[in-house]
Design a protein around this motif. Structure first.
Motif, PDB file in Angstrom:
ATOM      1  N   GLN A 185      -6.718  -0.007   7.854  1.00  0.00           N
ATOM      2  CA  GLN A 185      -6.576   1.286   7.177  1.00  0.00           C
ATOM      3  C   GLN A 185      -6.309   2.406   8.176  1.00  0.00           C
ATOM      4  N   GLN A 212       0.825  -1.200   0.000  1.00  0.00           N
ATOM      5  CA  GLN A 212       0.000   0.000   0.000  1.00  0.00           C
ATOM      6  C   GLN A 212       0.863   1.256   0.000  1.00  0.00           C
ATOM      7  N   ARG A 214      -4.979  10.451   2.014  1.00  0.00           N
ATOM      8  CA  ARG A 214      -6.170   9.627   2.269  1.00  0.00           C
ATOM      9  C   ARG A 214      -7.382  10.215   1.536  1.00  0.00           C
ATOM     10  N   VAL A 246     -13.397   2.154  -0.110  1.00  0.00           N
ATOM     11  CA  VAL A 246     -12.814   1.076   0.692  1.00  0.00           C
ATOM     12  C   VAL A 246     -13.917   0.036   0.784  1.00  0.00           C
TER      13      VAL A 246
END
Length: 164
Positions: free
Chosen positions: A82, A22, A97, A103
């Protein structure tokens, strides 16, 4: 001319390797301004597992509850992962973000679900972590191999490197 990346799918299995991958997705989003779609796939139960559940859990309402709780627990784990990921980033990177446009947790077979979501969302790239099997493991995970074989967009598979 290199095609622009405006939307990418980051597929996570919630492992340390996925968290490492990520970071790469975030850096690419930072450089390109791309939107990021974060996806976790809750693997569908095999027919044998479903048959076993039905055999040992006779109450139909409890059966439905157990099956639906799997996805709810995965969603909760994804949200916690997350939150931890973003809070560990330097303050200047936390603003990225805002580039996360979704998500999501879906149920299905991982490779199929990742490829379907990438296509449905019009993603220009897929990012995922390689399977964590240790230092000497030279093969990709089954899911990564299937995605690479069938992907219609560039796909980045990030190997996991444990901190030493």
């Amino acid at each position: 001319m290199t095609p622009a990346i405006s939307s990418m799918l980051f597929a996570t299995d919630l492992s340390h390797g996925a968290t490492h991958a990520q970071r790469y997705a975030i850096e690419m989003a930072k450089a390109t301004g791309a939107k990021i779609h974060i996806l976790h796939v809750c693997e569908e139960l095999t027919s044998d597992a479903k048959d076993t559940l039905l055999l040992y859990v006779q109450d139909e309402e409890m059966q439905r509850d157990l099956l639906s709780r799997r996805v709810e627990l995965a969603r909760k784990a994804l949200n916690q992962t997350q939150d931890a990921f973003w809070s560990d980033l330097p303050a200047e990177d936390r603003a990225l973000r805002g580039q996360v446009s979704s998500v999501e947790v879906v149920e299905g077979f991982a490779a199929d679900a990742v490829l379907r979501q990438a296509k449905d969302r019009g993603c220009d790239m897929i990012v995922l972590g390689a399977h964590e099997k240790g230092r000497d493991y030279t093969f990709l995970g089954t899911v990564a191999r299937r995605i690479l074989r069938r992907a219609q967009v560039p796909t980045l598979v990030v190997p996991f490197r444990s901190e030493q």
